[in-house]
Design an enzyme around this catalytic site. Structure first.
Site: not given
Length: 379
Positions: A13, A230, A233
């Protein structure tokens, strides 16, 4: 003995339009341009560039083995150049999965996820590629156990004498960076006992015990553990070999008639239902979800991918079988939205959100710190 072929998926991503929706077409085109050049150089045999949600997925075939520096460098170059485009357009989360400036020749630990398998090509070699968005590696575990351990799903476990010999399941402890190989059917219940903890254990690889080699392989990279923060995902991919000693294509896909609840979704912190769809329909338009899963099918022919395009087409101009891209799955999709709406109605309470130990990020430590002096002993 025939030369063994390697099939690789490497994904990342690296930027999206309108939040976590979709990479820009120019990013996909740049990846295709680079891999076309790598094919001409003989680094890869064949390739296909696709996406699920905001993840670019590179399918590559070659004879260089798993973890090969040239192949991984080719993928890294695709992501680097596509990131430049993403940043120039000020796309959301541009370069998100690029976690290092010093590439070592393998994407492991560098941010992108990967799944690779090496095997001797059979006379007919059907492949199914699964791609998921907005979820974690263990999302495949309950699905794969139904496929490889459950004869009520896979009749081949009873009537195919090679499948009946069972499978070896490699399970990774993604927290402690360890692995264990367990065998089915002898250890089926113990396998299920371990994999029930989806926050820690995930299937990495399943191998045939009939000597056919790998049946499937999953990317198990944990981005937040690599980056220490973070970063989104993990959006795992899975390569599966089908038929003749392995589950049939129908046995791989039939389990998706169930509604599978998986971790991830909005902010990587919720439980939502897998939504099987076409890559073209994989934009997460409902509350950044629900988690999408796509399945594309190819035949492997002498190291090259064969889809619905004319025979002999190379250079990435393939047309895969889009397994979830038809109305067969309309009812499943409706059930996924219904289940996801039910979960979201719980608001910021479990089971809608993940437990504290699984939250990708949370304000709870700051809240508890502020309240430290206000908590009083019970009477």
């Amino acid at each position: 003995m025939a030369e063994k072929v390697t099939v690789s998926i490497i994904k990342a991503d690296i930027g999206s339009i309108c939040g976590h929706m979709t990479p820009h077409p120019s990013m996909m085109a740049k990846a295709k341009e680079i891999l076309t050049d790598k094919q001409k150089q003989g680094i890869i045999e064949d390739f296909y560039v696709t996406r699920v949600g905001d993840d670019i997925n590179l399918y590559m075939t070659h004879y260089k083995g798993e973890g090969n520096k040239e192949v991984h460098t080719a993928a890294w170059e695709c992501f680097q150049e596509a990131t430049k485009i993403s940043k120039s357009m000020h796309l959301y989360a541009a370069g998100q999965d690029i976690l290092t400036d010093a590439f070592s020749g393998n994407v492991k630990g560098a941010g992108p996820g990967s799944a690779e398998m090496t095997f001797e090509e059979r006379p007919s070699e059907p492949l199914v590629f699964f791609m998921a968005d907005k979820t974690e590696p263990s999302a495949y575990s309950p699905i794969l156990t139904r496929i490889f351990l459950d004869p009520f799903t896979t009749t081949g476990l009873v009537i195919d004498k090679r499948a009946k010999m069972g499978f070896d399941v490699e399970i990774q402890d993604v927290m402690d960076h360890k692995k264990v190989v367990m065998s089915s059917p002898e250890e089926t219940l113990s396998i299920l006992s371990l994999l029930g903890d989806t926050s820690r254990y995930a299937i990495k690889r399943i191998n045939s015990r009939a000597g056919l080699g790998p049946a499937c392989v999953v990317s198990t990279d944990k981005l937040n553990m690599t980056a220490g923060r973070y970063v989104g995902k993990d959006d795992p991919v899975c390569i599966c070999r089908a038929q003749s000693g392995f589950p049939s294509v129908g046995e791989y896909t039939q389990v998706f008639q169930n509604t599978w609840l998986v971790a991830g979704w909005m902010r990587g912190s919720h439980i939502g239902a897998f939504y099987p769809c076409s890559p073209e329909d994989s934009n997460p338009v409902y509350y950044d979800g629900p988690p999408r899963i796509c399945a594309l099918g190819f035949q492997l022919c002498e190291g090259h991918l064969q889809g619905l395009e004319p025979q002999g087409v190379k250079g990435g101009d393939h047309i895969p079988v889009d397994i979830f891209g038809n109305n067969t799955w309309d009812n499943v999709r409706a059930n996924a939205i219904k289940a996801s709406r039910l979960m979201r109605a719980q608001g910021p309470f479990q089971p809608s959100i993940l437990g504290a130990e699984e939250m990708e990020y949370t304000s709870r430590p700051e809240v508890l710190e502020d309240l430290k002096k206000r908590f009083e002993p019970l009477d």
